[in-house]
Design an enzyme around this catalytic site. Structure first.
Site, PDB file in Angstrom:
ATOM      1  N   HIS A 265      -3.579   4.303  -2.361  1.00 53.09           N
ATOM      2  CA  HIS A 265      -4.578   3.393  -1.782  1.00 53.09           C
ATOM      3  C   HIS A 265      -5.265   4.062  -0.594  1.00 53.09           C
ATOM      4  O   HIS A 265      -6.471   3.925  -0.392  1.00 53.09           O
ATOM      5  CB  HIS A 265      -3.912   2.104  -1.282  1.00 53.09           C
ATOM      6  CG  HIS A 265      -3.228   1.303  -2.337  1.00 53.09           C
ATOM      7  ND1 HIS A 265      -1.862   1.186  -2.416  1.00 53.09           N
ATOM      8  CD2 HIS A 265      -3.715   0.572  -3.368  1.00 53.09           C
ATOM      9  CE1 HIS A 265      -1.535   0.410  -3.442  1.00 53.09           C
ATOM     10  NE2 HIS A 265      -2.643   0.031  -4.035  1.00 53.09           N
TER      11      HIS A 265
ATOM     12  N   LEU B 256       0.806  -1.223   0.000  1.00 51.38           N
ATOM     13  CA  LEU B 256       0.000   0.000   0.000  1.00 51.38           C
ATOM     14  C   LEU B 256       0.836   1.268   0.000  1.00 51.38           C
ATOM     15  O   LEU B 256       1.933   1.314   0.551  1.00 51.38           O
ATOM     16  CB  LEU B 256      -0.902   0.012   1.245  1.00 51.38           C
ATOM     17  CG  LEU B 256      -1.859  -1.179   1.378  1.00 51.38           C
ATOM     18  CD1 LEU B 256      -2.695  -1.040   2.662  1.00 51.38           C
ATOM     19  CD2 LEU B 256      -2.778  -1.315   0.175  1.00 51.38           C
TER      20      LEU B 256
END
Ligand code: PAF
Length: 294
Positions: free
Chosen positions: A31, A27
């Site tokens: 995100h 991530l």
């Protein structure tokens, strides 16, 4: 935050009204911007994390995709994810799968032409996530502009009763669009050619240029000058993802290029009046490069 591995567990923990953020993990702030958009629209945020083999066109690209579930769980929890769905391959594709989803038209140009089978893999996994989780909202980054168009078309055509939200691209402080692949970029200067080319083309559009060819040429020239190997620079209709010759509808200008071993994509969203969504920029280095205390 709970982490679960089956669709059945997700439906028990988040029975209705959830907002879904589909990811392949590793991530970054792009995100997390999707999580923020999801949280603004729903009390329950589900993040899926599955590196989907069906959408990779080469096994070496799949093998090299960065993975770190412990790191992702910490980041997802601190961003406010309620439920992390991290299925294994058996849960996602128990028998193969025999059923594949192909979204024609919108999948064909740009990424579709350069990565045969890629969007069939994306559409198949996204359809499974929508069917298995039944979210009311799903958030996707605008950085993957053609993917967003594919997902919107898929949701409409298969009558999934949910709202698709497109979230602006998040960029590093120097302009590079966030991507989990950035951790593998060695030649940063060449990688910056993509965003610099797009920004230069967006300036030309703001100054009145409406023809696709010169806008695409600006992107190609700037990116090539920095050393990136451009695969395509294309102005496309935002909804159909079909290449267009004039900027006379809501559009995006997309570029794909390789920098060393790494293939990068980026885009800017353009309106017919020349206004652009260039994304937002971080003021600090991305969490992609941070060592988290696990
Ligand atoms: O954008 C991605 O990370 C993936 O394509 C998605 C939408 C999670 C499907 O695997």
């Amino acid at each position: 935050m709970r982490t679960v591995g089956t669709f059945a567990e997700v439906r028990v923990a988040a029975p209705s009204g959830a907002a879904l953020v589909p990811t392949m993990g590793y991530l970054h702030e792009g995100h997390l911007a999707c999580v923020e958009a999801a949280r603004a629209r729903s009390d329950i945020v589900v993040m899926s994390l599955f590196v989907n083999p069906l959408q990779f066109d080469s096994s070496s690209d799949l093998d090299r995709y960065p993975r770190d579930l412990g790191r992702d769980a910490i980041l997802a929890e601190s961003a406010g994810v309620d439920l992390l769905f991290a299925p294994n391959i058996g849960e996602m594709y128990p028998e193969g799968p025999a059923t594949r989803v192909r979204v024609s038209g919108v999948s064909e140009a740009m990424e579709g032409a350069h990565r045969p089978g890629h969007f069939e893999g994306v559409a198949t996994v996204v359809a499974k996530l929508f069917a298995g989780i039944r979210p009311e909202i799903a958030c996707f980054g605008r950085k993957d502009a053609q993917q967003l168009a594919v997902v919107r078309t898929l949701a409409r055509d298969l009558s999934f009763p949910l709202e698709i939200v497109g979230v602006s691209t998040v960029r590093e402080a120097d302009g590079l669009a966030l991507s989990s692949r950035n951790v593998r970029v060695e030649d940063r200067e060449s990688a910056l050619g993509l965003s610099r080319g797009l920004f230069a083309a967006a300036e030309a559009a703001a100054s009145g240029e409406r023809l696709a060819a010169p806008l695409e040429q600006i992107v190609t020239e700037v990116a090539t000058d920095t050393g990136a190997k451009v695969q395509y620079a294309t102005l496309a209709d935002r909804h159909s993802a079909a290449p267009i010759e004039h900027l006379d509808c809501e559009a995006f200008l997309a570029v794909a290029a390789t920098v060393g071993e790494v293939r990068l994509i980026d885009n800017v969203f353009l309106d017919p009046d020349g206004h652009a969504d260039l994304g937002t920029r971080l003021a600090h280095p991305s969490i992609l490069y941070e060592k988290l205390n696990l």
